[in-house]
Design a protein around this motif. Sequence first.
Motif, short mmCIF file in Angstrom:
data_model
loop_
_atom_site.label_atom_id
_atom_site.label_comp_id
_atom_site.label_asym_id
_atom_site.label_seq_id
_atom_site.Cartn_x
_atom_site.Cartn_y
_atom_site.Cartn_z
N UNK A 7 0.96 -1.28 -0.10
CA UNK A 7 0.13 -0.01 -0.03
C UNK A 7 0.84 1.30 -0.06
N UNK A 60 3.82 10.52 3.71
CA UNK A 60 4.26 11.01 4.84
C UNK A 60 4.63 12.76 4.66
N UNK A 114 9.89 4.25 4.84
CA UNK A 114 9.50 5.56 4.76
C UNK A 114 10.80 6.35 3.76
N UNK A 169 12.03 9.65 2.00
CA UNK A 169 12.16 11.00 1.99
C UNK A 169 12.95 11.68 1.29
N UNK A 228 7.48 16.64 2.27
CA UNK A 228 6.59 15.52 1.99
C UNK A 228 7.43 14.33 1.43
N UNK A 229 7.02 12.98 1.86
CA UNK A 229 7.75 11.95 1.59
C UNK A 229 6.63 10.81 0.96
N UNK A 230 7.07 9.76 0.81
CA UNK A 230 6.13 8.57 0.35
C UNK A 230 6.22 7.58 1.69
N UNK A 231 5.16 6.78 1.79
CA UNK A 231 5.40 5.90 2.60
C UNK A 231 4.73 4.35 2.09
N UNK A 232 5.53 3.37 1.98
CA UNK A 232 5.02 2.08 1.52
C UNK A 232 4.88 1.05 2.38
N UNK A 257 11.79 0.95 -5.09
CA UNK A 257 11.10 1.81 -4.43
C UNK A 257 11.74 3.22 -4.31
#
Lengths: 82, 82
Positions: free
Chosen positions: A37, A41, B6, B8, B38-42, B66
């Motif tokens: 998913x 963040x 996480x 960033x 802002x970053x992504x979290x998977x 990723x």
Amino acid sequence: MKSLVKIMPKKGVLDPQGKAIENSLKQLGFPQIKKVKQGKIIEIEIDADNESDAREIITNASNKLLANLVIEDYEITFLKED
Amino acid sequence: MKSLVKIMPKKGVLDPQGKAIENSLKQLGFPQIKKVKQGKIIEIEIDADNESDAREIITNASNKLLANLVIEDYEITFLKED
């Protein structure tokens, strides 16, 4: 004070980015990875006297701007200061 | 086993999304919020016997797919099982 807002798609909401990563990982040879998913963040540096004040401000900001509450859930955590 | 990656933007790398959120929050009346990234979290569900096996697989997946290591840093954590 540093805080993290983790924003994930709600259960049942389509998550095409997560699905795409899941499929790519399978094709790259990671059969152990079952489900992926993807969310956002947001790292926030905030001026506040204490954690509960900071949490109130960030909750407010999350509801107003950061998260789309129809399709996303959010969770606020605080980072320990060094 | 459930894990979180996480991702960033590295220090010094432009983060236009974070900047946009920062400016919007200021305009919405959140002067206490100083800096936003802002970053992504998977979120990954993985079949592995133990955390160190899982960490190896996810590190591999992060390097391959990723994260973009030129501009992003990643961090792997595991969620406690209920």
